[in-house]
Scaffold this active site. Sequence first.
Site, PDB file in Angstrom:
ATOM      1  N   SER A  59       0.937  -0.762   0.305  1.00  0.00           N
ATOM      2  CA  SER A  59       0.103  -0.073  -0.404  1.00  0.00           C
ATOM      3  C   SER A  59       0.853   1.886  -0.560  1.00  0.00           C
ATOM      4  O   SER A  59       0.523   2.236  -0.033  1.00  0.00           O
ATOM      5  CB  SER A  59      -1.581  -0.217   1.041  1.00  0.00           C
ATOM      6  OG  SER A  59      -0.200  -0.765   2.774  1.00  0.00           O
ATOM      7  N   ASN A 120       3.997  -5.498   5.780  1.00  0.00           N
ATOM      8  CA  ASN A 120       2.489  -6.750   6.316  1.00  0.00           C
ATOM      9  C   ASN A 120       2.635  -7.645   6.567  1.00  0.00           C
ATOM     10  O   ASN A 120       2.016  -8.283   7.245  1.00  0.00           O
ATOM     11  CB  ASN A 120       1.574  -6.605   4.666  1.00  0.00           C
ATOM     12  CG  ASN A 120       0.772  -5.772   4.147  1.00  0.00           C
ATOM     13  OD1 ASN A 120       0.058  -4.560   5.449  1.00  0.00           O
ATOM     14  ND2 ASN A 120       0.275  -5.166   2.784  1.00  0.00           N
ATOM     15  N   ASP A 200      -2.552   7.997   8.247  1.00  0.00           N
ATOM     16  CA  ASP A 200      -2.333   7.640   9.352  1.00  0.00           C
ATOM     17  C   ASP A 200      -1.658   7.224   9.733  1.00  0.00           C
ATOM     18  O   ASP A 200      -0.842   7.523   9.183  1.00  0.00           O
ATOM     19  CB  ASP A 200      -3.906   6.428   8.916  1.00  0.00           C
ATOM     20  CG  ASP A 200      -3.515   5.374   7.904  1.00  0.00           C
ATOM     21  OD1 ASP A 200      -2.625   5.361   7.111  1.00  0.00           O
ATOM     22  OD2 ASP A 200      -4.347   4.611   7.280  1.00  0.00           O
ATOM     23  N   HIS A 203       0.241   4.622   6.709  1.00  0.00           N
ATOM     24  CA  HIS A 203       0.214   5.371   5.119  1.00  0.00           C
ATOM     25  C   HIS A 203       0.839   7.064   5.769  1.00  0.00           C
ATOM     26  O   HIS A 203       0.348   7.691   6.041  1.00  0.00           O
ATOM     27  CB  HIS A 203      -1.079   4.933   4.892  1.00  0.00           C
ATOM     28  CG  HIS A 203      -1.901   3.781   4.815  1.00  0.00           C
ATOM     29  ND1 HIS A 203      -2.206   3.202   5.688  1.00  0.00           N
ATOM     30  CD2 HIS A 203      -1.357   2.367   3.859  1.00  0.00           C
ATOM     31  CE1 HIS A 203      -2.829   1.702   5.110  1.00  0.00           C
ATOM     32  NE2 HIS A 203      -1.172   1.588   3.799  1.00  0.00           N
TER      33      HIS A 203
END
Length: 228
Positions: A59, A120, A200, A203
């Site tokens: 991401s 991740n 956030d 990110h």
Amino acid sequence: MKAARESQPPQGATRPSRRSVLAAGLMTALLAPLAACGRKTPRTHIVPPGATALALGDSLTSGVGASADTAYPTVLQHLTGWKVINGGVSGDTSAQALNRLPGLLLQHQPALVIVSIGGNDFLRRQNAAATRANIVRICSEARASGAQVLLVAVPELSLMAAAGRLSDHALYEEVAGELKIPLHSKGWSGVLAQDRLRSDQIHANAAGYEQFAQGLVETLKTTGLLAR
């Protein structure tokens, strides 16, 4: 108390001449930097304008937290003149990126692959040795295709990270050293440690992706992948 005597060489031994000592020191001084360069400096060459670069990742590469035109691969394309393919898929682990890689290499035939993956894996508490092995395979397969490779360090999860003090996971420096490929360090750690650069906790926002891309450009220049 007896005065201390100057130590003498054992009987039959001779002191080395001043000339031989100086010569040995000079030889050591000349050879040490050459040995260090052979151990540490990855071999790279400039990726020319118009060439294709593949940004492989999750991401943070796809640009979650910002718009598509402010994701770091898009910003990097504007800064370098390369055609930068955004190969980021939100939620991808290192194993999933490894599975996607052959198709991306075949389709785009990049001159450079920028590898930013592993976050991740850490979030899901996956085995670190397996993550490391996947990243080694990603970098090795990309290089075997004829592309140059730049590895991007990802922050590790820790109590300090929870307090906003991020540091790169050690495996990235290890892999870069093992494979003798350049490493972009402290890029994501530096961005995600600052509230103003985040959308956030995990990110970046548009400003964060811009700063990351700017820092990446500096690494590309210092490692010889991008012309100054």
